[in-house]
Design a protein around this motif. Sequence first.
Motif, short mmCIF file in Angstrom:
data_model
loop_
_atom_site.label_atom_id
_atom_site.label_comp_id
_atom_site.label_asym_id
_atom_site.label_seq_id
_atom_site.Cartn_x
_atom_site.Cartn_y
_atom_site.Cartn_z
N ASN A 1 3.81 -94.39 -50.24
CA ASN A 1 4.60 -95.47 -49.57
C ASN A 1 5.96 -95.39 -49.82
O ASN A 1 6.48 -94.65 -50.47
N ARG B 1 13.93 -96.00 -45.92
CA ARG B 1 13.54 -96.79 -44.59
C ARG B 1 14.45 -96.36 -43.48
O ARG B 1 14.26 -96.17 -42.32
N SER C 1 7.25 -90.00 -40.84
CA SER C 1 6.74 -91.33 -41.30
C SER C 1 5.47 -91.62 -40.36
O SER C 1 5.33 -91.12 -39.22
N LYS D 1 2.87 -95.12 -39.72
CA LYS D 1 2.70 -96.59 -39.72
C LYS D 1 1.31 -96.94 -39.31
O LYS D 1 1.32 -97.49 -37.96
N LYS E 1 2.50 -101.75 -40.00
CA LYS E 1 2.81 -102.37 -40.98
C LYS E 1 3.65 -101.62 -42.11
O LYS E 1 4.92 -101.47 -41.99
N CYS E 2 2.98 -101.08 -43.10
CA CYS E 2 3.45 -100.09 -43.99
C CYS E 2 3.56 -98.94 -43.62
O CYS E 2 3.18 -98.20 -42.71
N ILE E 3 4.87 -98.31 -44.19
CA ILE E 3 5.24 -96.96 -44.03
C ILE E 3 4.84 -96.14 -44.95
O ILE E 3 4.82 -96.27 -46.13
#
Length: 91
Positions: A22, A38, A48, A50, A54-56
Amino acid sequence: MVVNSMSTKEVVELIKTRGFANTLEASIYLGKSIHYIRRLSRDKVLTSYKPNGKCIYFKIEDLDGFLLNNKRLTQENIAQKASNYLFKSRN
């Protein structure tokens, strides 16, 4: 978070075992800030994922590729490439 109580070495082992990280784990693995990770993801410099938007998450291969993407040649390698170029251009 569990990551906060783990050492850097333990986080790296966890990432290598799972194969992905994460944002927080990626920042520890790369030695960069979460904000920078980010930004790299947003600017599409670092690949990346998703799921559900939501979460990367980051694959370990992508993190390693980012670390090794700007290879610097030794003087010997540069001289070899130059001589190969000159030899090919004469023929």
